[in-house]
Write a protein that holds these residues in place. Sequence first.
Motif, short mmCIF file in Angstrom:
data_model
loop_
_atom_site.label_atom_id
_atom_site.label_comp_id
_atom_site.label_asym_id
_atom_site.label_seq_id
_atom_site.Cartn_x
_atom_site.Cartn_y
_atom_site.Cartn_z
N TRP A 48 0.83 -1.20 0.00
CA TRP A 48 0.00 0.00 0.00
C TRP A 48 0.87 1.26 0.00
CZ3 TRP A 48 -0.45 3.70 3.98
CH2 TRP A 48 -1.43 4.65 3.78
N ARG B 110 2.41 1.63 -3.56
CA ARG B 110 1.45 2.05 -4.58
C ARG B 110 0.96 3.48 -4.33
NH1 ARG B 110 -0.79 -0.92 -8.30
NH2 ARG B 110 -2.77 0.20 -8.16
N SER B 111 0.79 3.85 -3.07
CA SER B 111 0.37 5.22 -2.78
C SER B 111 1.45 6.21 -3.18
CB SER B 111 0.04 5.37 -1.29
OG SER B 111 -1.05 4.56 -0.92
N ALA C 92 1.38 6.37 -6.96
CA ALA C 92 0.24 7.19 -7.39
C ALA C 92 0.57 8.67 -7.25
CB ALA C 92 -0.99 6.83 -6.56
N THR D 100 -6.16 4.68 -4.62
CA THR D 100 -5.05 3.90 -4.07
C THR D 100 -4.89 4.14 -2.58
OG1 THR D 100 -3.90 3.99 -6.21
CG2 THR D 100 -2.59 3.42 -4.28
N TRP E 138 -8.07 -0.78 -5.82
CA TRP E 138 -7.18 -0.92 -6.96
C TRP E 138 -7.43 0.19 -7.96
CZ3 TRP E 138 -7.53 -1.36 -12.21
CH2 TRP E 138 -6.35 -1.72 -12.89
N LEU F 147 -2.18 2.34 -12.44
CA LEU F 147 -1.11 3.33 -12.25
C LEU F 147 -0.06 3.14 -13.33
CD1 LEU F 147 -0.53 2.99 -8.38
CD2 LEU F 147 -1.98 4.66 -9.57
#
Length: 634
Positions: free
Chosen positions: A238, A241-242, A245, A309, A314, A317
């Motif tokens: 997480w 991905r954050s 993003a 995100t 989901w 990205l």
Amino acid sequence: MSAPGRSRASGDAAWWALALRPTRPAVPWVLMVRAAVGMAVPLLAGLLFGRLDLGVFAGLGAMHATMNDRVEPLRLRAPRIALALAASTAGMLIGAGLQHRGAGGLTIGVALTAVGFAGGALSATGPRGSAAGMLLLVSASLGGGMALPHPWWAAPAMLPCGAALVLLLGLRYRTRVRTDPRTRALADVYLALGGMLAALGTADGAAARRVLTGRLNQMQDLLPPPRPGRAESERLRWLRRSYEAALGATEAAAGLLWAWRPVPPEVAALPAALARQITGGPEPGYPDWRPDTPSRTAFDTALRAAADTVAGRWAPLDTAAPPPPDPWRLRVRLLSHGSVRYGLRVALCVAVAEAVVNGLTLSRSYWVPMTVAFVLKPDLGSVFQRAVSRALGTVLGIALTAVLLAATTNSWALSVTVSLCVALLPYSTAAHYGLNTAVMTPVALLLVQLGGESGAAEFWPRVLDTALASAIVLVFGYLLWPERPPHRIEPRIVTAAATLRAYLASVVRAEPVAEVWLRRTAYRALADARQQVDLGLAEPPPAGRLAEQWLPATAALERLSGAVAAYAAQLRYGGRAPEPAVIERVLASLDRLTAAARAHRPPAGRPDRPTGPHDPTRSALARAAEELDRLLDG
């Protein structure tokens, strides 16, 4: 009149005002408490067990660990502190061994010169190498001059003990999610993104972008590189991905920044709401707005993906794993031309310092080469600024020490005082080099007092030593060193231009996998170039004038990165076809700028700063090409 593109931090202030101006960092309470405890425990334990001589060296190791401590996960803290303490212990072993064997001045001078070369070469490899290289020389100097415990080898043996205590004090960051520094760093990224959105269409936009770049760099450094075939925890996925993003939203926002095109206030406020959500707040609603240009459409897509995100949903990205690290990279940097040159620079100054020490028969000879090591640390800013700040800070620190020793010489009281002074190091280091020196000087002198020697007798000889070391560095490491002042700027310009060239090529070829990390690499290279220019502006002429001459080129490259992001949005969302002639024009301009940097010829032009939004029907890259032409043909 200041050059266009000068940062707001510098404004129109004189170089000496920039050199003396401190920053105002946030107070790092966690690091300060850790530093105080790390110093207090060895000293108080030494007093309790009647071996204060050992406690002094353990406290010295704790201080060296504090100088390299950060609020970060253990996987980053441990190698950083371990490398620094390995160098510090090796240096102490060399210095203490020489003192134990009664080595003469010539032998010590040759040994410290060799250590200076090794430390200087290591210092030029990066931030961690810089800290290790400095401590290698500092500890070798201290080991050759301080009173040693019995047995003599206990001095280097106690350094890792104190450092281990500091390392252990931070183990809680490994398990407590609420205090995970990566969570705070990720929230800071989104806060900085919101600050940049609020500054779109204003003169503050470029400065806000540099703040955002710094936050992204910090978060990238905190995340471990992905390892193929190795499972990651849900939280780490997480966080990664954050962050990715946020990278996508930053690229899209860079296009808006270049186009001088703001977004509605409710959209600009969303990243701050996402930052609150990251630290435990509620999920914000997405604003109801309709983007009307390709750049705004690209940003809306990226911001929606970021919101999903962060919420744990989901979202597609534009991300890719970074290339694997090169295992030979450190060896290449260590043996590079730049590292060898910096090693020779430090070795020259140490050799001159040892010649002066032996010629004048100074009482505590270790202070002179130790000061040379601190002043020549390559990532602490301008050498000129550090030399002057070191002298002023030493005088201030000695005056403070005189007051403290006039009040008491009780070992218990002095131990507590040293611990409180060490607690200030994390803040003073970030605030100003002179302030940091003013804090470290009482620590050094009080440790001498606790080690059984007279700290009061060290006052004015230390002022002389510091003045001598600063003069040696200014003359031999600054004025007479065969390297023009802007040489640390021009390589960054060349690197930034090369990374922008690769970034543009990936956009044109529609290679999203390569584009993601090429733009990240380009942003970091631009941040490095800007940092070196800002450091140069704080130096006296001619270095300050030359830095100012390179400032427009740095600003032009920063704007070009935004133009490439806007052009990518036009290709993806605006239906624009690639324009080979314009692309070749930009690439040719980058080649001309690279050649000018290698030839030490700053461009004479001054590109116009935008005063209104870019016409979305016009090619962003064509406008960027015109700006580069005005810079290079002026």
